[in-house]
Scaffold this motif. Structure first.
Motif, PDB file in Angstrom:
ATOM      1  N   HIS A  95       0.824  -1.209   0.000  1.00 33.67           N
ATOM      2  CA  HIS A  95       0.000   0.000   0.000  1.00 33.67           C
ATOM      3  C   HIS A  95       0.862   1.264   0.000  1.00 33.67           C
ATOM      4  CE1 HIS A  95      -3.186  -2.842   1.056  1.00 33.67           C
ATOM      5  NE2 HIS A  95      -4.064  -1.887   0.789  1.00 33.67           N
ATOM      6  N   THR A  96       1.983   1.221   0.702  1.00 31.06           N
ATOM      7  CA  THR A  96       2.868   2.388   0.740  1.00 31.06           C
ATOM      8  C   THR A  96       3.470   2.666  -0.630  1.00 31.06           C
ATOM      9  OG1 THR A  96       3.418   2.085   3.082  1.00 31.06           O
ATOM     10  CG2 THR A  96       4.992   3.313   1.744  1.00 31.06           C
ATOM     11  N   ILE A  97       3.860   1.617  -1.335  1.00 38.00           N
ATOM     12  CA  ILE A  97       4.395   1.796  -2.688  1.00 38.00           C
ATOM     13  C   ILE A  97       3.335   2.414  -3.594  1.00 38.00           C
ATOM     14  CG2 ILE A  97       5.184   0.569  -4.754  1.00 38.00           C
ATOM     15  CD1 ILE A  97       6.638  -1.378  -2.892  1.00 38.00           C
ATOM     16  N   ALA A  98       2.094   1.927  -3.483  1.00 42.39           N
ATOM     17  CA  ALA A  98       1.005   2.469  -4.302  1.00 42.39           C
ATOM     18  C   ALA A  98       0.784   3.952  -4.007  1.00 42.39           C
ATOM     19  CB  ALA A  98      -0.277   1.679  -4.044  1.00 42.39           C
ATOM     20  N   LEU A  99       0.809   4.327  -2.728  1.00 48.35           N
ATOM     21  CA  LEU A  99       0.607   5.726  -2.362  1.00 48.35           C
ATOM     22  C   LEU A  99       1.808   6.584  -2.766  1.00 48.35           C
ATOM     23  CD1 LEU A  99      -1.123   5.269   1.109  1.00 48.35           C
ATOM     24  CD2 LEU A  99      -2.113   6.365  -0.911  1.00 48.35           C
ATOM     25  N   ALA A 100       3.010   6.002  -2.709  1.00 44.07           N
ATOM     26  CA  ALA A 100       4.198   6.742  -3.153  1.00 44.07           C
ATOM     27  C   ALA A 100       4.107   7.037  -4.653  1.00 44.07           C
ATOM     28  CB  ALA A 100       5.463   5.951  -2.843  1.00 44.07           C
ATOM     29  N   ILE A 101       3.650   6.052  -5.417  1.00 46.18           N
ATOM     30  CA  ILE A 101       3.454   6.270  -6.860  1.00 46.18           C
ATOM     31  C   ILE A 101       2.422   7.366  -7.084  1.00 46.18           C
ATOM     32  CG2 ILE A 101       2.585   5.207  -8.988  1.00 46.18           C
ATOM     33  CD1 ILE A 101       3.816   2.563  -7.981  1.00 46.18           C
ATOM     34  N   ALA A 102       1.363   7.354  -6.276  1.00 50.15           N
ATOM     35  CA  ALA A 102       0.351   8.410  -6.376  1.00 50.15           C
ATOM     36  C   ALA A 102       0.968   9.768  -6.054  1.00 50.15           C
ATOM     37  CB  ALA A 102      -0.801   8.115  -5.425  1.00 50.15           C
ATOM     38  N   GLY A 103       1.857   9.810  -5.077  1.00 50.43           N
ATOM     39  CA  GLY A 103       2.532  11.060  -4.732  1.00 50.43           C
ATOM     40  C   GLY A 103       3.363  11.585  -5.890  1.00 50.43           C
ATOM     41  N   PHE A 104       4.117  10.706  -6.537  1.00 51.58           N
ATOM     42  CA  PHE A 104       4.887  11.118  -7.709  1.00 51.58           C
ATOM     43  C   PHE A 104       3.961  11.631  -8.814  1.00 51.58           C
ATOM     44  CE2 PHE A 104       8.250   7.997  -6.189  1.00 51.58           C
ATOM     45  CZ  PHE A 104       9.191   8.972  -5.892  1.00 51.58           C
ATOM     46  N   ALA A 105       2.841  10.922  -9.016  1.00 53.25           N
ATOM     47  CA  ALA A 105       1.899  11.311 -10.073  1.00 53.25           C
ATOM     48  C   ALA A 105       1.293  12.681  -9.790  1.00 53.25           C
ATOM     49  CB  ALA A 105       0.798  10.255 -10.191  1.00 53.25           C
ATOM     50  N   VAL A 106       0.937  12.939  -8.546  1.00 56.01           N
ATOM     51  CA  VAL A 106       0.381  14.243  -8.176  1.00 56.01           C
ATOM     52  C   VAL A 106       1.409  15.344  -8.422  1.00 56.01           C
ATOM     53  CG1 VAL A 106      -0.339  15.653  -6.200  1.00 56.01           C
ATOM     54  CG2 VAL A 106      -1.321  13.374  -6.532  1.00 56.01           C
ATOM     55  N   TYR A 107       2.643  15.082  -8.041  1.00 54.37           N
ATOM     56  CA  TYR A 107       3.711  16.076  -8.207  1.00 54.37           C
ATOM     57  C   TYR A 107       3.936  16.381  -9.694  1.00 54.37           C
ATOM     58  CZ  TYR A 107       8.143  18.449  -7.265  1.00 54.37           C
ATOM     59  OH  TYR A 107       9.146  19.381  -7.173  1.00 54.37           O
ATOM     60  N   VAL A 108       4.065  15.316 -10.497  1.00 57.32           N
ATOM     61  CA  VAL A 108       4.291  15.495 -11.934  1.00 57.32           C
ATOM     62  C   VAL A 108       3.076  16.140 -12.586  1.00 57.32           C
ATOM     63  CG1 VAL A 108       4.655  14.285 -14.115  1.00 57.32           C
ATOM     64  CG2 VAL A 108       5.943  13.608 -12.086  1.00 57.32           C
ATOM     65  N   GLY A 109       1.876  15.733 -12.168  1.00 59.03           N
ATOM     66  CA  GLY A 109       0.658  16.309 -12.722  1.00 59.03           C
ATOM     67  C   GLY A 109       0.549  17.796 -12.433  1.00 59.03           C
ATOM     68  N   HIS A 110       0.898  18.205 -11.224  1.00 58.51           N
ATOM     69  CA  HIS A 110       0.866  19.628 -10.882  1.00 58.51           C
ATOM     70  C   HIS A 110       1.849  20.412 -11.742  1.00 58.51           C
ATOM     71  CE1 HIS A 110       1.898  23.291  -8.608  1.00 58.51           C
ATOM     72  NE2 HIS A 110       0.655  23.238  -8.161  1.00 58.51           N
ATOM     73  N   ALA A 111       3.052  19.869 -11.927  1.00 58.12           N
ATOM     74  CA  ALA A 111       4.048  20.543 -12.757  1.00 58.12           C
ATOM     75  C   ALA A 111       3.548  20.686 -14.198  1.00 58.12           C
ATOM     76  CB  ALA A 111       5.367  19.767 -12.730  1.00 58.12           C
ATOM     77  N   HIS A 112       2.948  19.630 -14.725  1.00 63.00           N
ATOM     78  CA  HIS A 112       2.528  19.631 -16.129  1.00 63.00           C
ATOM     79  C   HIS A 112       1.289  20.500 -16.362  1.00 63.00           C
ATOM     80  CE1 HIS A 112       2.009  18.089 -20.202  1.00 63.00           C
ATOM     81  NE2 HIS A 112       0.729  17.891 -19.913  1.00 63.00           N
ATOM     82  N   PHE A 113       0.263  20.312 -15.551  1.00 62.94           N
ATOM     83  CA  PHE A 113      -1.013  20.971 -15.828  1.00 62.94           C
ATOM     84  C   PHE A 113      -1.123  22.374 -15.220  1.00 62.94           C
ATOM     85  CE2 PHE A 113      -2.121  16.401 -16.137  1.00 62.94           C
ATOM     86  CZ  PHE A 113      -2.609  16.398 -17.426  1.00 62.94           C
ATOM     87  N   ILE A 114      -0.474  22.608 -14.107  1.00 62.47           N
ATOM     88  CA  ILE A 114      -0.577  23.917 -13.451  1.00 62.47           C
ATOM     89  C   ILE A 114       0.612  24.813 -13.795  1.00 62.47           C
ATOM     90  CG2 ILE A 114      -0.762  25.133 -11.245  1.00 62.47           C
ATOM     91  CD1 ILE A 114      -3.218  23.453 -11.975  1.00 62.47           C
ATOM     92  N   GLN A 115       1.823  24.294 -13.631  1.00 58.35           N
ATOM     93  CA  GLN A 115       3.010  25.108 -13.885  1.00 58.35           C
ATOM     94  C   GLN A 115       3.440  25.094 -15.353  1.00 58.35           C
ATOM     95  OE1 GLN A 115       5.292  23.100 -10.530  1.00 58.35           O
ATOM     96  NE2 GLN A 115       5.923  25.224 -10.246  1.00 58.35           N
ATOM     97  N   ARG A 116       2.869  24.185 -16.124  1.00 60.01           N
ATOM     98  CA  ARG A 116       3.205  24.050 -17.539  1.00 60.01           C
ATOM     99  C   ARG A 116       4.706  23.838 -17.738  1.00 60.01           C
ATOM    100  NH1 ARG A 116      -0.604  26.061 -21.054  1.00 60.01           N
ATOM    101  NH2 ARG A 116       0.684  25.008 -22.615  1.00 60.01           N
ATOM    102  N   ARG A 117       5.255  22.879 -16.989  1.00 60.59           N
ATOM    103  CA  ARG A 117       6.671  22.564 -17.113  1.00 60.59           C
ATOM    104  C   ARG A 117       6.853  21.066 -16.935  1.00 60.59           C
ATOM    105  NH1 ARG A 117       9.524  21.346 -12.424  1.00 60.59           N
ATOM    106  NH2 ARG A 117       8.376  21.626 -10.479  1.00 60.59           N
ATOM    107  N   SER A 118       8.009  20.580 -17.340  1.00 55.53           N
ATOM    108  CA  SER A 118       8.346  19.188 -17.061  1.00 55.53           C
ATOM    109  C   SER A 118       8.970  19.129 -15.673  1.00 55.53           C
ATOM    110  CB  SER A 118       9.334  18.658 -18.097  1.00 55.53           C
ATOM    111  OG  SER A 118      10.540  19.398 -18.062  1.00 55.53           O
TER     112      SER A 118
END
Length: 289
Positions: A54-77
Motif C-alpha cells: 500500500h505504501t508503494i502504491a501511495l508513493a506512486i500516487a505522490g509522484f503522479a500528483v507532483y508530476v501532474g501539478h508541474a505539467h497541468f498547473i506550472q506548464r513545465r516538465s
C-alpha cells in the motif's frame, strides 16, 4: 526545469502556479497522501508486506500528483524527477545514507556505548520498509521538491536552504519523543545534507536515497529510535549505555553530536560542490532580465 513563459498562462493558472499557491495546493495534496499512508501503516501494522504494498502504491500516487501539478498547473516538465541518472543517484544515496548511519554506530561500538547482544530473525527487516519508503518519498517531495523549490523561485537557493531545513527540522517536534534539540539537530545535519543533494543534482533521487537508507538502517538493522518515534525491534539486539550527547537519548542518533558532525560535513561538501558547479540560483531581484 522547463517552464513556459508566464504569457502562456492564464490569470488563474498563473496564480495557482505561483510559489505560495504551490506550497498550499501541492503541499496539501502531499500531506493528505502522507496522512493516508500513516493510516495504512497503522492498519497493517501486523501485516508488514501489505503495508509495503500500500505504501508503494501511495508513493506512486505522490509522484503522479507532483508530476501532474508541474505539467497541468506550472506548464513545465518535472525535471527534478527525471529518470535520467535516476538509478545512479538513488543508488549512491542508498549507499551513503546507510554508510553514514553505520559509521555512527561503529563509533559508538568502538567507545563501548553500543553493544550487540544478539540477532533477531531476518523477518524483522520487513516492517521498516514501509516507513523508510513513506518518509523518504513524501518528505523529499514536500520539503525539497515543493518547499525548497517554491522558496528558491523567488528568494534563491540560500534562502531555500535555510527555510526548508528549519521547517523540516521543526516538523519532527510532532513525533512522540520529539524535542526542540532533536529538531534543531535534524534541521542542521539532515536539512543541509538533503538540500545539498538536491542543489547538486537538481533532482530528488539522491536525497530520497539518503533519507530512505538512513531511516531503514537505523530502524531495521540497528533497532534504533527514528527521529523521536517509538523504537521497533530490527535485526540487531543491543544495549546502549552512554551520554545523550553521543547516543541522542530518546530522540535517537539524529540528536547526537556524531550524526551532527558526519551528516553536516557531508552536506556542506555537497553544497560546496553545487556552488562550484554553478548550481546556486540567485534571488529573483539579482537575476538578469
Amino acid at each position: 526545469m522547463t517552464t513556459l513563459p508566464d504569457t502562456h498562462l492564464g490569470p488563474l493558472r498563473r496564480i495557482l502556479a505561483s510559489p505560495p499557491a504551490r506550497i498550499l495546493l501541492l503541499g496539501f495534496l502531499l500531506l493528505l497522501l502522507m496522512g493516508l499512508n500513516g493510516d495504512v501503516m497503522t492498519s497493517y501494522a501486523a501485516e508488514p508486506v501489505k503495508a509495503v504494498q500500500h505504501t508503494i502504491a501511495l508513493a506512486i500516487a505522490g509522484f503522479a500528483v507532483y508530476v501532474g501539478h508541474a505539467h497541468f498547473i506550472q506548464r513545465r516538465s518535472a525535471a527534478e524527477l527525471s529518470t535520467q541518472g535516476m538509478a545512479r543517484e538513488f543508488g549512491i544515496g542508498l549507499l551513503v545514507g546507510a554508510g553514514l548511519y553505520t559509521a555512527c554506530e561503529l563509533i559508538l561500538m568502538a567507545l563501548g556505548i553500543f553493544r550487540i547482544t544478539g540477532l533477531n530473525p531476518w523477518s524483522y527487516l520487513v516492517p521498516a520498509v514501509a516507513m523508510a519508503i513513506s518518509s523518504s518519498v513524501f518528505e523529499e517531495l514536500l520539503f525539497r521538491g515543493v518547499l525548497f523549490g517554491a522558496v528558491e523561485t523567488w528568494f534563491g537557493s540560500w534562502a531555500a536552504l535555510v527555510v526548508s531545513s528549519l521547517v523540516f527540522g521543526l516538523s519532527h517536534l510532532m513525533n512522540p519523543q520529539g524535542t526542540l534539540e532533536g529538531a534543531m539537530f535534524i534541521a542542521v545535519e539532515a536539512g543541509i545534507l538533503l538540500a545539498g543533494a538536491y542543489m547538486l543534482t537538481r533532482r530528488l533521487w539522491l536525497s530520497i536515497g539518503f533519507h530512505m537508507a538512513w531511516n531503514y538502517t537505523q530502524s531495521a538493522i540497528f533497532s534504533g529510535i527514528v527521529s523521536g518515534n517509538d523504537a521497533a525491534p530490527g535485526l540487531v539486539r543491543s544495549t546502549v549505555q552512554g551520554p545523550d550527547l553521543l547516543t541522542g537519548g530518546q530522540f535517537g542518533v539524529e540528536s547526537s553530536v556524531l550524526a551532527l558532525v558526519l551528516c553536516t560535513t557531508t552536506g556542506i561538501a555537497l553544497v560546496v560542490m553545487a556552488a562550484r558547479r554553478g548550481r546556486i540560483v540567485p534571488p529573483v531581484w539579482k537575476r538578469p532580465r
